[in-house]
Enzyme design. Sequence first.
Site, PDB file in Angstrom:
ATOM      1  N   LYS A   1       0.847  -1.195   0.000  1.00 59.42           N
ATOM      2  CA  LYS A   1       0.000   0.000   0.000  1.00 59.42           C
ATOM      3  C   LYS A   1       0.882   1.244   0.000  1.00 59.42           C
ATOM      4  CE  LYS A   1      -4.074   1.849   2.490  1.00 59.42           C
ATOM      5  NZ  LYS A   1      -4.973   1.625   3.651  1.00 59.42           N
TER       6      LYS A   1
ATOM      7  N   SER B   1      -9.858   1.490   2.639  1.00 65.64           N
ATOM      8  CA  SER B   1      -8.968   2.318   1.855  1.00 65.64           C
ATOM      9  C   SER B   1      -7.874   1.530   1.135  1.00 65.64           C
ATOM     10  CB  SER B   1      -8.290   3.354   2.765  1.00 65.64           C
ATOM     11  OG  SER B   1      -7.498   2.708   3.745  1.00 65.64           O
TER      12      SER B   1
ATOM     13  N   SER C   1     -10.350  -1.138   6.758  1.00 65.30           N
ATOM     14  CA  SER C   1      -9.756  -0.813   5.459  1.00 65.30           C
ATOM     15  C   SER C   1      -9.125  -1.971   4.714  1.00 65.30           C
ATOM     16  CB  SER C   1      -8.700   0.291   5.611  1.00 65.30           C
ATOM     17  OG  SER C   1      -9.332   1.539   5.690  1.00 65.30           O
TER      18      SER C   1
END
Lengths: 478, 482
Positions: free
Chosen positions: B62, B137, B161
């Site tokens: 990420k 996310s 997330s």
Amino acid sequence: MRKVVIGLEVHCEVMTHSKNFSASPNEYTMTPNIHVSPVDLGLPGILPVANKEAVRKALKTAMALHCENPDEVIFDRKNYFYPDLPKGYQITQVTKPCGVRGYLDFYVEDKVKRVEIHQLHLEEDTASLEHYNNFSLIDYNRSGIPLMEIVTEPCIESSDEAVAFLETLRSVFLYLEVSEAASDKGQMRCDVNISLKEEGETKLGTKVEMKNINSFSNVHDAIEYEIKRQNEVLDHGEKVVQETRRFDDTTGKTFSMREKVDAIDYKYFVEPNIPPVKITKEFLEEIRQEIPPLAFSRMNKYMEEYGLSRYDATILVKEKKISDYFEEVIKNGASYKSASSWVISLVLASLNKLEISLEEFFLTPKMLADVINLVDNNKLSMDHGKKIIYQAIKEKRNPIEIIEENHLEKIEDQNVILNYAQEAIEENPEQVRQYVEEGKDYIANFFVGKVMQKSRRQADPKIALEMIKQELEKRKNR
Amino acid sequence: MKTIKSYRKELDDGKVTSEELFQEARKKILENKEINAYVTVLEEKEEQEGNSILKGIPYGLKDNFSTKGILTTASSNILKDYVPVYDATVYKKLKASGAVLLGKTTMDELAMGGTGTTGHTGVVRNPLDPSRLIGGSSAGSCASVVAGITPFAIGSDTGDSVRKPASYGGVVGFKPTYGRISRYGLFAFASSMDHVAYFTNTTEDAAILTDILKGPDKMDMTTLEDDGKKYTETLENDVTGRKLFYFKDVTNPSYYQDKKDPILTETLTKFHETIEKIKTLGIEVEEVDFDKNLLTAIYPAYMTISCAEATSNNANLTGIQFGPRGEGDTPDEIMMDARTKGFSELIKRRFILGSYILQKENQEKLFLNAGRVRRLIVDKMTELFQTYDGLIMPASGGIAPHFEDASDALSDAYLILENHMAIGNFGGFPSITIPSGIVHQMPVAINITGRVLEDDVVLNIAHQIEKKLNFQKIKEEARCEK
């Protein structure tokens, strides 16, 4: 006459190997941006790691200032934007400071003054800014250096008290070895809050804050200037404005920086990345054991128990190492007064003259005490004693060795001294005549001088005088 | 569906080289360009340092993990050119394990958001149906695994997330106990709730990653002592007699009768079918009447705490130390300009909320009360964990929404079903989402949340359920029905 009310906020850098929340070295340097890690720069993703040594020293200082210690160590964030604050918040202590409700006693002239300590907390320093005409530079060396902030209650009443407090506080730092507290390196800085109130009024007047004053003499001058300025404002029937002022040490005046309409909301909240650590009684006790007697209590002991003057006591406690040295001399058998006068007149003078520190000083307390004892017991003349000490320091030799080698111990043997006296009398008939026939008693001293010369200053002058008088009187009666 | 183990076998058998896997993954990114899973794709394979089961296997990271010398944007304009100077601990550990970084994955800006639509490089699409979102996310990391670009990808999980997108993509999403994995180098969103978490195709792979990533870190004071366990070794433990619970009412289809939402009804019906299958493993599953007020308060408490912490955590983004320098005559103007230009409206809204929440006059009522709600919920969970080994719930009340349906609007009916996984962040509980079935040709999932420190138990239970539910079949159905 209006009453002066002063509160101080003192910032002092804590002496540690690394910074408060990162592994960067906590060292003073003139080269910018070399003691810097991602943590000190506030880069995305960094986390603080609390410095145990800094916490320990803050707790210790709080303890020495008679503060209450918390049951756990936690930190809080103080949120505000400024270019010298890379994270956009400063890690500090609000919820549970390292110490609250303490006090510090000290002498102002010959009176004891007590200043109440509101709190002592540990926080991190900001980066330092250097301003130029149309740009500024940031040095992150200072960013994250552990800082103790000590906040007093508004109970200081004059510039002299403020300076005496700061000097005593500095001595506490030095005695505890928690900080170098060198003003010229910005290691000890002070914010001054000052207001005036009418005699008999209970409510405090409007306060003015002066930030970041970096020397004690500037604190003194800033306070004096403000007292004068605020008195003039009030005399004119005007109101003192609540504001932050800057002290300019070249003009000795203070200037308005910004008016404080409302206190800034720092939106404090508990730092989530540092888990609370319980402080055990054992840990506190361990710290307590490390606290030496401080200057104030030593001073009282020297005056009350040792019978020293306040002046001498003040000199002796000024530095812990000197005070420790002095106490060692006493432990080695020297009398209080002699130890005091020899340390002050000889040791301190030598250190000054040689421009060295006590660590580099050759003469040990034991060596000094041995010489003092010989002098006090009439085994060695004061004169010789001092000379030997200087020689010992210069040649880095044990003074006892020098005494033995030069046979400098005092001659107290009456027969030996009598021999010298008789020799002197034989050799100086004119002086004998003056004494015997003209009754000039003071001529005896001339003969003492001769005896001292002959004995290489080893003869006890008292005995010498006695012997000389005895011999001369005999001649009178002839 | 290729697992870490199957990659390992292919590499060990010499059927493929690490370089080939790397190039193949790069090619897949290009083939799936519209998915927009990656912000940055590495041109060349990094030098491999270590050796482990992950050696030579590509993965996605990420874009909020600090990677020295590699652009790290957190999908925000304010960091669009930011190249870190240090490595996150997770990245270091993966490097040391020999895993091959393929690139940095797209996310919701600064990890705030649950849709995967707010990154500065555009929306992330669901590889199973590009007209649907993948959730966020950690959107790109999820998409990377769902699209088969990499067998695993690292994300972060502050509310859900990782665990919510895993549900929308039909993959496994695991968040270990708070402190199990170092957060050093993970761009902070809400520090007290941020977790390193990851997407895999199987629970076993999640266990493999946890064994490699876990452990104390002197750079993160909140990391736990090493528990000396290998979670991969207890996956086959007997789960007979284990007890799970789920929240009453909110999981009952008839509770939402007036909604007339067939997907919701079907999802919940599927959930109860799954429960029945789980019971055949000898696991007891019971319903528990959890205080509805507390459940309803999860979302507002989560928003309150996370916005407050986020405001402070992102106060370093001023354009002073790094990032695009703002314009202005005073430091304040310069910082304000950088922040005004650098953040999207959504982010600014959260910062303003956070700032408001932290204001002296609001702290007690908002911030501290949210903390109290959090404490009450965690206490209640801890109490229930004395009886039960875990909480089992539908990871979502539905399937991945279409883009046009996605909104930030609060819906009372979904308030609990869509937000309960934040409980795992409130208490730092280990929590895993695993696929459990198909609804309208899209995957649905269950989430299991266990006791703090008992990552091994959660993984063990999930692994056994996974075997029972036959993942392979679920995934094949999801894809071939397309």
